[in-house]
Design an enzyme around this catalytic site. Structure first.
Site, PDB file in Angstrom:
ATOM      1  N   ASP A 163       4.781   0.938  12.119  1.00 21.36           N
ATOM      2  CA  ASP A 163       3.817   0.192  11.577  1.00 21.36           C
ATOM      3  C   ASP A 163       3.446  -1.190  12.240  1.00 21.36           C
ATOM      4  O   ASP A 163       2.500  -1.872  11.787  1.00 21.36           O
ATOM      5  CB  ASP A 163       3.605   0.459  10.021  1.00 21.36           C
ATOM      6  N   ARG A 183      -8.694  -0.598   4.798  1.00 21.13           N
ATOM      7  CA  ARG A 183      -7.615   0.259   4.062  1.00 21.13           C
ATOM      8  C   ARG A 183      -6.292  -0.033   3.724  1.00 21.13           C
ATOM      9  O   ARG A 183      -5.841   0.227   2.989  1.00 21.13           O
ATOM     10  CB  ARG A 183      -7.500   1.497   5.352  1.00 21.13           C
ATOM     11  N   ARG A 186       0.798  14.899  12.944  1.00 21.83           N
ATOM     12  CA  ARG A 186       1.021  14.668  11.718  1.00 21.83           C
ATOM     13  C   ARG A 186       1.150  15.898  10.408  1.00 21.83           C
ATOM     14  O   ARG A 186       0.275  16.013   9.728  1.00 21.83           O
ATOM     15  CB  ARG A 186       0.097  13.376  10.987  1.00 21.83           C
ATOM     16  N   PRO A 187       1.753  16.836  10.909  1.00 23.53           N
ATOM     17  CA  PRO A 187       1.721  18.257  10.174  1.00 23.53           C
ATOM     18  C   PRO A 187       2.488  17.868   8.653  1.00 23.53           C
ATOM     19  O   PRO A 187       3.128  16.687   8.411  1.00 23.53           O
ATOM     20  CB  PRO A 187       2.627  19.154  11.057  1.00 23.53           C
ATOM     21  N   VAL A 188       2.386  18.581   7.853  1.00 22.48           N
ATOM     22  CA  VAL A 188       3.143  18.740   6.627  1.00 22.48           C
ATOM     23  C   VAL A 188       3.890  19.674   6.245  1.00 22.48           C
ATOM     24  O   VAL A 188       4.286  20.035   5.088  1.00 22.48           O
ATOM     25  CB  VAL A 188       2.137  18.455   5.397  1.00 22.48           C
ATOM     26  N   ASP A 189       4.766  20.361   7.332  1.00 24.23           N
ATOM     27  CA  ASP A 189       5.535  21.588   7.231  1.00 24.23           C
ATOM     28  C   ASP A 189       6.595  21.284   6.303  1.00 24.23           C
ATOM     29  O   ASP A 189       7.131  22.168   5.721  1.00 24.23           O
ATOM     30  CB  ASP A 189       5.692  21.954   8.683  1.00 24.23           C
ATOM     31  N   GLN A 190       7.104  20.217   6.664  1.00 21.73           N
ATOM     32  CA  GLN A 190       8.497  19.682   5.716  1.00 21.73           C
ATOM     33  C   GLN A 190       8.181  19.777   4.381  1.00 21.73           C
ATOM     34  O   GLN A 190       9.099  20.024   3.589  1.00 21.73           O
ATOM     35  CB  GLN A 190       8.780  18.299   6.255  1.00 21.73           C
ATOM     36  N   ARG A 192      -4.516  10.671   4.436  1.00 25.66           N
ATOM     37  CA  ARG A 192      -3.642  11.492   4.709  1.00 25.66           C
ATOM     38  C   ARG A 192      -2.572  11.662   3.445  1.00 25.66           C
ATOM     39  O   ARG A 192      -1.981  12.575   2.914  1.00 25.66           O
ATOM     40  CB  ARG A 192      -2.897  11.350   5.962  1.00 25.66           C
ATOM     41  N   CYS A 243      -4.790  12.888  12.666  1.00 30.08           N
ATOM     42  CA  CYS A 243      -5.481  11.834  12.541  1.00 30.08           C
ATOM     43  C   CYS A 243      -5.332  11.084  13.922  1.00 30.08           C
ATOM     44  O   CYS A 243      -4.708  11.582  14.827  1.00 30.08           O
ATOM     45  CB  CYS A 243      -5.082  10.823  11.506  1.00 30.08           C
ATOM     46  N   LYS A 248       0.830  -1.019   0.046  1.00 32.45           N
ATOM     47  CA  LYS A 248       0.094  -0.086   0.008  1.00 32.45           C
ATOM     48  C   LYS A 248       1.014   1.210   0.118  1.00 32.45           C
ATOM     49  O   LYS A 248       0.729   2.152  -0.671  1.00 32.45           O
ATOM     50  CB  LYS A 248      -0.776   0.081   1.311  1.00 32.45           C
ATOM     51  N   ASN A 249       1.925   1.361   0.754  1.00 33.05           N
ATOM     52  CA  ASN A 249       2.621   2.528   1.093  1.00 33.05           C
ATOM     53  C   ASN A 249       3.445   2.667  -0.011  1.00 33.05           C
ATOM     54  O   ASN A 249       4.117   3.658  -0.474  1.00 33.05           O
ATOM     55  CB  ASN A 249       3.298   2.446   2.353  1.00 33.05           C
ATOM     56  N   ILE A 288       7.876   7.494  16.856  1.00 31.43           N
ATOM     57  CA  ILE A 288       7.398   8.240  15.555  1.00 31.43           C
ATOM     58  C   ILE A 288       6.086   9.168  15.885  1.00 31.43           C
ATOM     59  O   ILE A 288       6.036  10.401  15.440  1.00 31.43           O
ATOM     60  CB  ILE A 288       7.481   7.307  14.496  1.00 31.43           C
TER      61      ILE A 288
END
Ligand code: UD1
Length: 421
Positions: free
Chosen positions: A308, A400, A121-125, A92, A116, A22-23, A330
């Protein structure tokens, strides 16, 4: 909402075939946005998250044809570079369209994924990287808007190791003007698989799998065919199911190379594991003792122990001999399965990002609730061990990320049924 009913206490036996990852599939599907030529992917797992990503791509004008595990994507008619909230909020990984869209169209608007269950889980990077490559990025009304003539190659350094951040920036850099270096890059095998696909599309990438990735931008990418790598987390989950139930199980379509940290811990717990990779066949076979030893773990970016797989190992530790300390480094809120495991009789104490688990003699079936994808997997493993029936509610999380979960478990001799709501 559907639920899963497991009658525990039976050992598993036989073989199971591991699906595509999936990933790896999620970012690679987004790579189609980088070219007007068709991209054909094989070994794509049939999962709800994949369906969500395909829907998102279709509403951007991508033509999608799906035949069994092959997906053909054609982004020649790409006409919309907006990823709306309604789609992003359910997954996400939708943020992975941002890099390719900015690179190919010069602009994109992607809804902020928000937090979530497992953490903020920000996306600043992702944003910082695109800005360093010359994009003007604003965050307004919950959307990230990025605009640029053509991205420029740059030296990027991410503050922490981020998997989708590395993937987004690697895709963006493929069409940038000049050389991009991503330092502190994620080394996950899924990043390497994406790089392989991009290279097949004409990208110039070296260093994927190390912490510095070098991308020399090109003006165009072309079509390609790529086979998605096997799902190491699905494989790890079946290894844990076999370990917890004292079983011998063979996983086909994957070898232990992707799973070193997990295999190492299972061997510490007392399992025998053999693996082989030849031109004809690839497999891992696990033979587990009736009683396992508890194993302490600390999650870390690859090649460390994967976050995971933390929940699945907690299920093992619940019924192992001795005590284990499990540290999650993490995500800040990734122990939600602990309270559910306690409902089955587990002895777990949580202190911040650390769980102290002491093995008990037996777990007993109860009704539990799935809270996120991997938490659900740990409840399935515990259910396979527990005496009597375990009812797992809210199993849409499992759909999922685990292809044909009940069918695969039943083929291994587990007593599992899905009850429709
Ligand atoms: C990916 C995986 C997920 C896995 C995770 C960690 C996919 C689709 N998902 O998620 O299954 O659990 O890697 O191995 O591949 N962070 C920031 N700012 C950012 C980006 C990340 O603060 O811009 C933080 C996150 O909140 C988290 C840590 O960095 O604490 C790692 O997150 P990241 O590697 O980005 O996870 P994902 O890529 O979302």
């Amino acid at each position: 909402m559907d639920k899963l009913v497991i009658t525990g206490g039976r050992p598993l036996s036989g073989e199971v075939t591991i699906s595509g990852a999936k990933n790896a599939a999620l970012p690679i599907l987004c790579a189609c946005l980088l070219t007007p030529e068709p991209l054909t992917l094989t070994h794509v797992p049939a999962l709800n998250d994949i369906g969500t990503m395909l829907k998102l791509l279709v509403q951007m004008g991508v033509k999608v044809e799906r035949d069994a595990d092959t997906v053909r994507l054609d982004a020649s008619g790409l006409n919309n570079s907006v990823a709306p909230y309604e789609m992003v909020k359910t997954m996400r990984a939708s943020i992975l369209v941002l890099g390719p869209l900015v690179a190919r169209c010069g602009e994109a608007s992607v809804s902020l994924p928000g937090g979530c269950a497992i953490g903020a889980r920000p996306v600043d990077q992702h944003i910082k990287g695109l800005q360093a490559m010359g994009a003007e990025v604003t965050v307004e009304h919950g959307y990230v808007h990025a605009k640029v003539g053509r991205l420029k190659g740059a030296r990027l350094f991410t503050d922490m190791v981020t998997v989708t951040g590395t993937e987004n920036l690697m895709m963006a850099a493929c069409l940038a003007d000049g050389v991009t270096l991503i330092e502190n890059a994620a080394r996950e095998p899924e990043v390497v698989d994406l790089a392989k696909c991009l290279i097949a599309m004409g990208a110039k990438i070296s260093g994927a799998g190390t912490d510095v990735i070098r991308i020399e931008g090109v003006t165009d990418l072309h079509g390609a065919t790529h086979r998605i790598m096997p799902d190491r987390i699905e494989a790890g989950t079946y290894l844990c199911a076999a370990a917890a139930t004292g079983s011998t199980v063979t996983l086909n379509g994957i070898s232990s190379g992707y799973l070193d940290a997990v295999v190492d811990k299972l061997m510490d717990a007392g399992c025998d594991i053999v693996s082989e990779k030849t031109a004809e066949r690839e497999f891992i076979r696990i033979t587990a003792q009736a009683k396992l030893k508890a194993v302490s773990i600390r999650t870390a970016p690859y090649p460390g122990f994967p976050t995971d797989m933390q929940a699945q190992f907690m299920a093992i530790n619940c019924i192992a001999e001795g005590s284990a300390v499990m540290r999650e480094t993490i995500f800040e809120n990734r122990f939600m399965h602990a309270v559910e495991l306690q409902r089955l009789g587990a002895n777990i104490k949580i202190d911040g990002n650390t769980a102290f688990v002491t093995g008990v003699k037996r777990l007993e079936g109860a009704t539990v609730m799935a809270t996120d994808l991997r938490a659900s997997a740990s409840l399935v493993i515990a259910g396979l061990v527990a005496e009597g029936e375990t009812h797992i509610e809210r199993i849409y999380h499992l759909d999922r990320g685990y292809e044909q979960l009940e069918a695969k478990l039943m083929a291994l001799g587990a007593q599992v049924r899905r009850e429709k709501a």
